[in-house]
Design a protein around this motif. Structure first.
Motif, PDB file in Angstrom:
ATOM      1  N   UNK A  82       0.805  -1.221   0.000  1.00  0.00           N
ATOM      2  CA  UNK A  82       0.000   0.000   0.000  1.00  0.00           C
ATOM      3  C   UNK A  82       0.839   1.273   0.000  1.00  0.00           C
ATOM      4  N   UNK A  83       2.159   1.144  -0.131  1.00  0.00           N
ATOM      5  CA  UNK A  83       2.975   2.355  -0.192  1.00  0.00           C
ATOM      6  C   UNK A  83       3.706   2.440  -1.530  1.00  0.00           C
ATOM      7  N   UNK A  98      -3.231  13.409   2.075  1.00  0.00           N
ATOM      8  CA  UNK A  98      -4.053  12.388   1.438  1.00  0.00           C
ATOM      9  C   UNK A  98      -4.208  11.195   2.381  1.00  0.00           C
ATOM     10  N   UNK A  99      -5.209  10.403   2.141  1.00  0.00           N
ATOM     11  CA  UNK A  99      -5.454   9.210   2.955  1.00  0.00           C
ATOM     12  C   UNK A  99      -4.686   8.009   2.407  1.00  0.00           C
ATOM     13  N   UNK A 100      -3.418   8.241   2.125  1.00  0.00           N
ATOM     14  CA  UNK A 100      -2.530   7.174   1.673  1.00  0.00           C
ATOM     15  C   UNK A 100      -1.231   7.270   2.479  1.00  0.00           C
ATOM     16  N   UNK A 101      -0.502   6.145   2.635  1.00  0.00           N
ATOM     17  CA  UNK A 101       0.775   6.211   3.344  1.00  0.00           C
ATOM     18  C   UNK A 101       1.779   7.117   2.615  1.00  0.00           C
ATOM     19  N   UNK A 102       2.716   7.660   3.361  1.00  0.00           N
ATOM     20  CA  UNK A 102       3.777   8.476   2.758  1.00  0.00           C
ATOM     21  C   UNK A 102       4.638   7.604   1.855  1.00  0.00           C
ATOM     22  N   UNK A 103       4.836   7.991   0.602  1.00  0.00           N
ATOM     23  CA  UNK A 103       5.673   7.193  -0.305  1.00  0.00           C
ATOM     24  C   UNK A 103       7.101   7.032   0.230  1.00  0.00           C
ATOM     25  N   UNK A 104       7.711   5.923  -0.127  1.00  0.00           N
ATOM     26  CA  UNK A 104       9.106   5.644   0.247  1.00  0.00           C
ATOM     27  C   UNK A 104       9.995   6.122  -0.893  1.00  0.00           C
ATOM     28  N   UNK A 123      -1.336   0.039  -7.199  1.00  0.00           N
ATOM     29  CA  UNK A 123      -0.725   0.625  -6.005  1.00  0.00           C
ATOM     30  C   UNK A 123      -1.583   1.798  -5.535  1.00  0.00           C
ATOM     31  N   UNK A 124      -2.137   1.723  -4.348  1.00  0.00           N
ATOM     32  CA  UNK A 124      -3.032   2.790  -3.869  1.00  0.00           C
ATOM     33  C   UNK A 124      -2.334   4.156  -3.824  1.00  0.00           C
ATOM     34  N   UNK A 125      -2.985   5.147  -4.444  1.00  0.00           N
ATOM     35  CA  UNK A 125      -2.487   6.517  -4.378  1.00  0.00           C
ATOM     36  C   UNK A 125      -1.474   6.890  -5.435  1.00  0.00           C
ATOM     37  N   UNK A 126      -1.076   5.967  -6.284  1.00  0.00           N
ATOM     38  CA  UNK A 126      -0.012   6.275  -7.249  1.00  0.00           C
ATOM     39  C   UNK A 126      -0.434   7.361  -8.238  1.00  0.00           C
TER      40      UNK A 126
END
Length: 346
Positions: free
Chosen positions: A25-26, A50-56, A296-299
């Motif tokens: 999910x990231x 946003x309601x998504x994890x912080x990208x790595x 991938x969520x949020x991409x």
């Protein structure tokens, strides 16, 4: 409920991710050290808004990022490659061979390559020819092509300080090195007459001559830096005679430690880069694996957020850090919205 439109690319991506009960999910991002701080700023803001994890976001160099992007499709491969030089056709071919069939090219803005030294040292006003004469393996002296004999900067130009030549340049895996080679070393090779001598030595083959132009000396005067700009800064701190090759934004955030040289009479700044006056500038990019967009969520949201006016516009945080905003940002925004894949380069 509206009917779902599932594209062939999305189906292929779903198949690639089928081995996992739930796709990660990231967002995973890798590549350019120059683009790294911009991507980190966007990633942090994305995680906060946003309601998504912080990208790595990881560095490693443009070449390493593009290589990782092209390893295949699936949760064990990255989603985005940051790059301070344009992707090569060989990268695109590798991607296709590994099932990465659609890539978006996203230009985020512009940056300059600058030449900076210890703030308390002498100042320099360089030309590309100065850098070629200082660092090239072969140079023309008295009409003859010889191994580089120069040890001091005042041997290159009598106006320069009596200081040992010591240069810290990006290693070959970095996109900055590609631009440095092309716009400084090869340009300087042509300016100082060495290119013609090398063409004669290579039976008129200009490509072979340009390749020979880019061969740098190996006697410790030119030092490749495989890490990021913080390593270059640390080397200058330990070797006060050293001159480093940096991105403009890194220099602008370290003006308490570094002074910058002019190039061909022009001081690097966001204004001289935006106008095209400063000769050593380049566009910055990231490349998106389209097959991951619906998996991938949020991409998709991240990509659109990155190039939004709020982030990449002239009054956004990326410009505040040193990015020169792209005057054609609206075109990029439209292409990103439409998920427009890039075509072949040749």
């Amino acid at each position: 409920m509206n009917a779902l439109k599932i594209t062939i690319a999305a189906l292929a991506a779903s198949a690639a991710f089928a081995g996992a009960a739930v796709a990660r999910d990231n967002i995973q991002i890798k590549g350019s050290s120059t683009v790294l701080p911009y991507a980190s700023i966007v990633a942090e803001a994305f995680g906060e808004n946003f309601d998504f994890p912080t990208p790595v976001v990881e560095g490693g160099g443009s070449g390493a990022g593009r290589k990782a992007l092209c390893e295949g499709v699936g949760e064990n491969t990255i989603d985005i490659a940051n790059s301070s030089s344009r992707i090569k056709q060989s990268d695109i071919d590798t991607c296709k061979a590994n099932g990465v069939n659609e890539i978006q090219e996203v230009r985020i803005g512009y940056d300059g390559i600058v030449f900076a030294s210890d703030i308390n040292g002498p100042s320099f006003a360089f030309t590309p020819a100065d850098w070629h004469k200082a660092l090239a393996a072969k140079v023309v002296v008295d009409g003859k092509l010889v191994d580089n004999p120069y040890k001091k900067w005042n041997e290159i130009n009598s106006d320069f300080a009596d200081q040992d030549i010591l240069a810290f340049v990006p290693g070959t895996k970095h996109g900055t090195r590609e631009v440095f080679d092309e716009k400084v070393i090869v340009a300087g090779c042509e300016e100082d007459g060495t290119l013609e001598a090398l063409k004669a030595e290579n039976n008129g083959d200009e490509k072979a001559a340009e390749k020979a132009c880019m061969q740098l000396r190996t006697d410790g005067v030119s030092v490749d830096i495989d890490g990021d700009y913080t390593e270059t800064l640390a080397r200058i701190d330990a070797n006060k005679n050293g001159i480093g090759v940096f991105g403009l934004s890194f220099y602008e955030n370290n003006t308490d430690k570094l002074q910058v040289a002019t190039m061909s009479g022009v001081t690097p700044s966001t204004e001289t880069i935006a106008s095209g006056e400063y000769p050593v500038s380049r566009p910055l990019y990231f490349y998106v694996k389209n097959a991951h967009l619906d998996v991938i969520p949020g991409l998709q949201e991240y990509v659109e957020f990155f190039v939004s006016d709020d982030m990449a516009g002239p009054n956004g945080p990326l410009a505040a850090y040193g990015l020169v905003s792209d005057p054609e940002l609206a075109k990029t925004q439209e292409a990103v919205k439409n998920r427009t894949p890039m075509g072949p380069l040749n």
